[in-house]
Design a protein around this motif. Structure first.
Motif, PDB file in Angstrom:
ATOM      1  N   ALA A   1     -32.125 -11.254  51.987  1.00 56.47           N
ATOM      2  CA  ALA A   1     -32.346 -12.231  50.921  1.00 56.47           C
ATOM      3  C   ALA A   1     -31.967 -13.632  51.382  1.00 56.47           C
ATOM      4  N   TYR A   2     -30.849 -13.728  52.109  1.00 59.72           N
ATOM      5  CA  TYR A   2     -30.441 -15.035  52.638  1.00 59.72           C
ATOM      6  C   TYR A   2     -31.488 -15.582  53.612  1.00 59.72           C
ATOM      7  N   GLY A   3     -32.007 -14.728  54.487  1.00 61.56           N
ATOM      8  CA  GLY A   3     -33.013 -15.189  55.440  1.00 61.56           C
ATOM      9  C   GLY A   3     -34.288 -15.656  54.758  1.00 61.56           C
ATOM     10  N   PHE A   4     -34.686 -14.950  53.685  1.00 59.13           N
ATOM     11  CA  PHE A   4     -35.899 -15.364  52.976  1.00 59.13           C
ATOM     12  C   PHE A   4     -35.703 -16.721  52.301  1.00 59.13           C
ATOM     13  N   VAL A   5     -34.577 -16.886  51.607  1.00 63.22           N
ATOM     14  CA  VAL A   5     -34.318 -18.169  50.932  1.00 63.22           C
ATOM     15  C   VAL A   5     -34.164 -19.288  51.949  1.00 63.22           C
ATOM     16  N   ARG A   6     -33.500 -19.000  53.069  1.00 58.69           N
ATOM     17  CA  ARG A   6     -33.300 -20.033  54.082  1.00 58.69           C
ATOM     18  C   ARG A   6     -34.626 -20.432  54.729  1.00 58.69           C
ATOM     19  N   ALA A   7     -35.523 -19.498  54.918  1.00 60.02           N
ATOM     20  CA  ALA A   7     -36.831 -19.837  55.475  1.00 60.02           C
ATOM     21  C   ALA A   7     -37.618 -20.729  54.526  1.00 60.02           C
ATOM     22  N   VAL A   8     -37.530 -20.437  53.224  1.00 58.97           N
ATOM     23  CA  VAL A   8     -38.203 -21.290  52.245  1.00 58.97           C
ATOM     24  C   VAL A   8     -37.594 -22.685  52.246  1.00 58.97           C
ATOM     25  N   GLU A   9     -36.251 -22.755  52.379  1.00 59.70           N
ATOM     26  CA  GLU A   9     -35.599 -24.065  52.421  1.00 59.70           C
ATOM     27  C   GLU A   9     -36.070 -24.890  53.616  1.00 59.70           C
ATOM     28  N   LEU A  10     -36.165 -24.283  54.766  1.00 55.42           N
ATOM     29  CA  LEU A  10     -36.581 -25.020  55.950  1.00 55.42           C
ATOM     30  C   LEU A  10     -38.020 -25.510  55.844  1.00 55.42           C
ATOM     31  N   LEU A  11     -38.850 -24.763  55.097  1.00 57.49           N
ATOM     32  CA  LEU A  11     -40.220 -25.215  54.894  1.00 57.49           C
ATOM     33  C   LEU A  11     -40.300 -26.367  53.910  1.00 57.49           C
ATOM     34  N   VAL A  12     -39.395 -26.375  52.925  1.00 53.61           N
ATOM     35  CA  VAL A  12     -39.436 -27.416  51.892  1.00 53.61           C
ATOM     36  C   VAL A  12     -38.661 -28.644  52.333  1.00 53.61           C
ATOM     37  N   SER A  13     -37.379 -28.448  52.660  1.00 49.58           N
ATOM     38  CA  SER A  13     -36.523 -29.563  53.047  1.00 49.58           C
ATOM     39  C   SER A  13     -35.431 -29.047  53.964  1.00 49.58           C
TER      40      SER A  13
END
Length: 677
Positions: A361-373
Motif C-alpha cells: 500500500a505504501y509503494g502504491f501511494v508513493r508511486a502516485v505521489e511521485l507522478l503527481v508531485s
C-alpha cells in the motif's frame, strides 16, 4: 541393514557412540562421513491382466513400489478401523495388541524406507475433508490417528534396528528423501495426476518428503518421537545435508543434486556455499537481514517524524525501499518454494504477510505521489503503521520456542476467523438501520447519518466506549430502532464475546496441555523451511533483485554447467566473509571437540569426583558371563517376554478375509476389535 544398505555402513566401529544419544549427531570421527546415499531396487510396473496379480508381487531383493504400498496400507487401515476412536482408545493395551502391533509387524520391512512416507500420505488423505462423506469424517480421523501411530512405531523400529551413524543416515533418508506417490503406478493413474511440475530436476520432479507431509497433516506426535527429533536436530545443526525438493524456484540451479549424506567440515571447501542453507546458520542470517530492515525502517520514519531535511529523508527512504523490496522478494520465494500450507505453520507468517500488505500500500501511494508531485509525503504515514508489526515480529524471531507466542499464533487464526464471521453477520444491522433511517427516520437523521456513522456507533457499542447509538436509536424508529440496537448490544457484548473467550481458552488449553509437542513441531517447521532449494536465497537482499534481473536471463543463454559455475562463483564472492567465518568456526569446533574428548574424557567420568560414581561404574560395563548365566537361570528372558498370551499376527489370507468381517463389541468401559474368521 541388508544387502541394499551395505554401502551406508561406516568402515570403522562406533561402539562407543551407539550408547550415547548425542553421539549420532556428532559427525566428527576418524572414519568416512560422506556416506553414500540409499539406493533401493524398486521393481518396475510389470505384469498384465493375463499374468494375474502374482506378477505384481515384489520378488527377492526388491521392495514394493510406493503406489502399491500406499494402497496396501489404506486397505489394512480401513479393514482395521470402521468406527470412531480417540487417541487414548487406540493407545489402550488391548487395542495395541489387536490392531497396532499386528499391523506394525506386517508392514515393517527393514529394506523399505518408504513405509513411513506411505503411512503419513494416507494420514493426509484421511484428514482431507469430503463433503459427500461428512457422516464418516470421524471414522477417517480415527484412521488418520492409526496411521500416525503406525508411522511412529515403524520409525522407532528403524531407529532401534540401525543404531549409530549409519542408522542416522537411514532415518534421514526416510524423513527427508523424496518419494514419488505414482512410483510404478499404472499409466492410467500417471496420466491423470495434476501437471504442476513445471521445472526439470533430473528425475526428482513431483517428489515429496515424509517430514513435509507430517507438517502439512500436523502430525505432532510423530514429529515429537525421538527418532524424528534425532533427524530434525541433525538437519538443524547441518550434520545431515541434502538438496531439498521444492515446488517452484525463482532462480533454479539444478545441475547438481546432493543426496542425503553426513557432512564432514574437514573435507569440505573453505568457502562452502551450501552451508548457507543449514537451518541453524540460515536462521541467524535471516535474523540479521530483518534487523537491518528494522534499522532502515526506524531511520526512515524517524527522519520524517522529526522534520529533518528532505534530502536525508530521500536517502534513507531510498535505501529502505531497495532493501525492503529484496526482503519481500525473499519472503515471496519462501512461500512459493513449499506452498502457503507449509509456510503458514511458521509463527510469524501472518506478521510477514501483514507487513507485505502495508509495504505494498505504501509503494502504491508513493508511486502516485511521485507522478503527481515530488514534494508530497502522504505515503510515509501509511508506512508508520508497520511499526507494531515489525517490532512484534522481532520478538517472535528471537523467541520461536516460547509457548506464549506459539499459542498466540494459533489463537490469531481462531480470532481472525470468528471476527470475519461476526463482521459478516453484524453488517446486516448496519444495512437495516440505514434503510430504517431512509424510510422512517427523522429529517435530521436522513441528512446527517451515513453508513460510516452508523458503523461507528455500533462499533462503540460493541467495545462499550460510547452510548450515542443507543441515545439516537429512537430517531431511526420509535420502536424498531431501539430494538435493533439493543439486540446488537446483547449479541455483540454478551454472546459474541462469550463465544470468543470460550474458543480462545479452549485453544490455549490444548496447546498448554501438549506444550512439548507444540514446541518441537514449530522447531521442525523452522528446520524444514530453513533448508532452501532456490538459489535466490543465497543472495542477500537487495542483491537477490540483481540476481533475478541479470542471472535469470543468462540462464536461458548458457548451458546448465556454465550457469552453475557462474552462480556458485557469484554466491561465493558476495558471501565470502560469511562463508569464511562459517568454515573457520566449524573447523575450530571439530578441533575443540576432538581435543576435549581425548584430553578430558577420563576426567569427566572419574568416579571420585561424584558421590554417584559407583552407580555409573556398575552400569558402564556389562557383567561377566558367569553372572549373566546365573541371572538367566533365575529369570529366563524368553519366559518374561513370551507372547503366547497375545494374539498372533494374522496372515495375509486371514487379513483379507477379515476386511469384510471386522466387528466391534463395545462394553461400558472399553471397546475392542476382533477379527472374525
Amino acid at each position: 541393514m541388508g544387502e541394499d544398505f551395505a554401502d551406508t555402513s561406516s568402515r570403522s566401529s562406533f561402539d562407543d557412540e551407539d550408547d550415547d544419544p548425542e553421539a549420532a549427531l556428532n559427525p566428527h570421527g576418524d572414519d568416512t562421513d560422506n556416506v553414500a546415499p540409499l539406493r533401493l531396487r524398486r521393481f518396475p510396473p510389470q505384469g498384465t491382466r493375463d499374468a494375474g496379480s502374482a506378477a505384481l508381487l515384489p520378488g527377492e531383493g526388491t521392495v514394493m513400489s510406493v503406489y502399491m504400498m500406499m494402497h496396501r496400507i489404506r486397505r489394512l487401515v480401513i479393514a482395521a478401523i470402521d468406527d470412531t476412536y480417540t487417541l487414548d482408545e487406540l493407545r489402550a493395551p488391548h487395542m495395541d495388541r489387536q490392531i497396532v502391533r499386528p499391523l506394525v509387524d506386517r508392514l515393517y520391512n527393514p529394506q523399505d524406507p518408504a513405509i513411513v512416507y506411505c503411512l503419513v500420505a494416507n494420514r493426509v488423505q484421511f484428514l482431507r475433508p469430503r463433503s459427500h462423506e461428512a457422516l464418516h469424517q470421524g471414522v477417517h480421523e480415527s484412521r488418520a490417528i492409526l496411521c500416525e501411530l503406525l508411522a511412529i512405531r515403524i520409525l522407532r523400529r528403524f531407529h532401534e534396528d540401525h543404531p549409530g551413524r549409519s542408522g542416522l543416515l537411514l532415518l534421514a533418508n526416510i524423513l527427508v528423501s523424496g518419494f514419488d506417490p505414482c512410483d510404478a503406478a499404472p499409466e492410467t493413474v500417471r496420466s491423470r495426476r495434476p501437471q504442476w511440475a513445471i521445472q526439470r530436476r533430473g528425475g526428482h520432479e513431483r517428489k515429496l518428503t515424509a517430514l513435509e507431509l507430517a507438517i502439512i497433516s500436523e502430525s505432532k506426535m510423530f514429529i515429537k518421537s525421538p527418532a524424528c527429533q534425532l533427524v530434525v536436530d541433525a538437519v538443524h545443526r547441518g550434520v545431515v545435508v541434502y538438496t531439498p525438493l521444492s515446488f517452484v524456484d525463482f532462480l533454479p540451479d539444478h545441475y547438481k543434486y546432493h543426496p542425503v549424506s553426513l557432512y564432514e567440515p574437514r573435507r569440505a571447501p573453505i568457502l562452502n556455499h551450501r552451508r548457507l542453507i543449514v537451518p541453524r546458520i540460515r536462521n541467524v542470517i535471516e535474523l540479521m537481514h530483518f534487523a537491518l530492515l528494522l534499522l532502515l525502517y526506524m531511520l526512515t520514519v524517524a527522519h520524517y517524524g522529526f522534520g529533518a531535511d528532505m534530502d536525508g529523508l530521500r536517502l534513507y527512504e531510498t535505501v529502505f525501499n531497495v532493501f525492503a523490496a529484496g526482503w519481500v522478494l525473499e519472503q515471496f520465494a519462501a512461500v512459493v518454494e513449499h506452498g502457503w500450507e507449509v509456510h503458514a505453520q511458521n509463527l510469524w507468517s501472518f506478521l510477514d504477510l501483514t507487513f507485505v500488505a502495508i509495504y505494498g500500500a505504501y509503494g502504491f501511494v508513493r508511486a502516485v505521489e511521485l507522478l503527481v508531485s515530488d514534494d508530497t509525503y502522504y505515503a510515509l504515514p501509511v508506512l508508520c503503521t508497520a511499526a507494531p508489526v515489525l517490532l512484534t515480529r522481532i520478538a517472535f524471531t528471537l523467541m520461536p520456542d516460547n509457548i506464549v507466542f506459539i499459542a498466540l499464533h494459533a489463537m490469531m487464526r481462531d480470532f481472525t476467523r470468528l471476527t470475519f464471521i461476526a463482521i459478516w453477520c453484524f453488517a446486516g444491522f448496519v444495512v437495516g438501520l440505514l434503510f430504517l433511517a431512509r424510510t422512517s427516520g427523522e429529517d435530521s437523521l436522513n441528512s446527517g447519518v451515513t453508513w460510516a456513522t452508523i458503523t461507528k456507533w455500533l462499533l462503540w457499542i460493541w467495545f462499550g466506549l460510547d452510548g450515542t447509538g443507543i441515545e439516537r436509536s429512537a430517531d431511526f424508529h420509535l420502536i424498531l430502532g431501539p430494538t435493533l440496537i439493543v439486540t446488537f448490544a446483547f449479541l455483540g457484548n454478551t454472546l459474541f464475546l462469550t463465544i470468543l473467550v470460550a474458543i480462545l481458552t479452549n485453544t490455549f488449553s490444548k496447546i498448554i496441555s501438549n506444550e512439548a509437542a507444540e514446541i518441537q513441531f514449530r522447531r521442525a517447521v523452522l528446520t524444514f523451511q530453513g533448508v532452501k532449494s532456490d538459489a535466490i536465497f543465497s543472495y542477500p537482499p537487495p542483491f537477490n533483485i540483481a540476481a533475478m534481473m541479470i542471472l535469470l536471463p543468462i540462464k536461458f543463454l548458457v548451458g546448465p554447467l556454465a550457469f552453475h559455475q557462474l552462480n556458485v562463483a557469484v554466491i561465493r564472492v558476495l558471501n565470502a566473509p560469511v562463508l569464511l567465518l562459517i568454515g573457520l568456526w566449524e573447523r575450530r569446533s571439530v578441533w575443540a571437540r576432538r581435543s576435549k574428548s581425548s584430553r578430558f574424557r577420563s576426567w569427566r567420568y572419574f568416579p571420585g569426583l561424584s558421590p554417584h560414581g559407583d552407580i555409573q561404574a556398575v552400569f558402564r560395563t556389562e557383567p561377566p558371563p558367569e553372572i549373566v548365566d546365573a541371572l538367566e537361570k533365575m529369570d529366563a528372558l524368553h519366559e518374561v517376554t513370551s507372547t503366547d498370551h497375545m494374539p498372533s499376527v494374522p496372515s495375509a489370507k486371514d487379513l483379507r478375509a477379515a476386511a469384510s468381517a471386522v466387528r466391534r463389541r463395545r462394553t461400558s468401559n472399553s471397546s475392542s476389535i476382533r477379527f472374525e474368521a
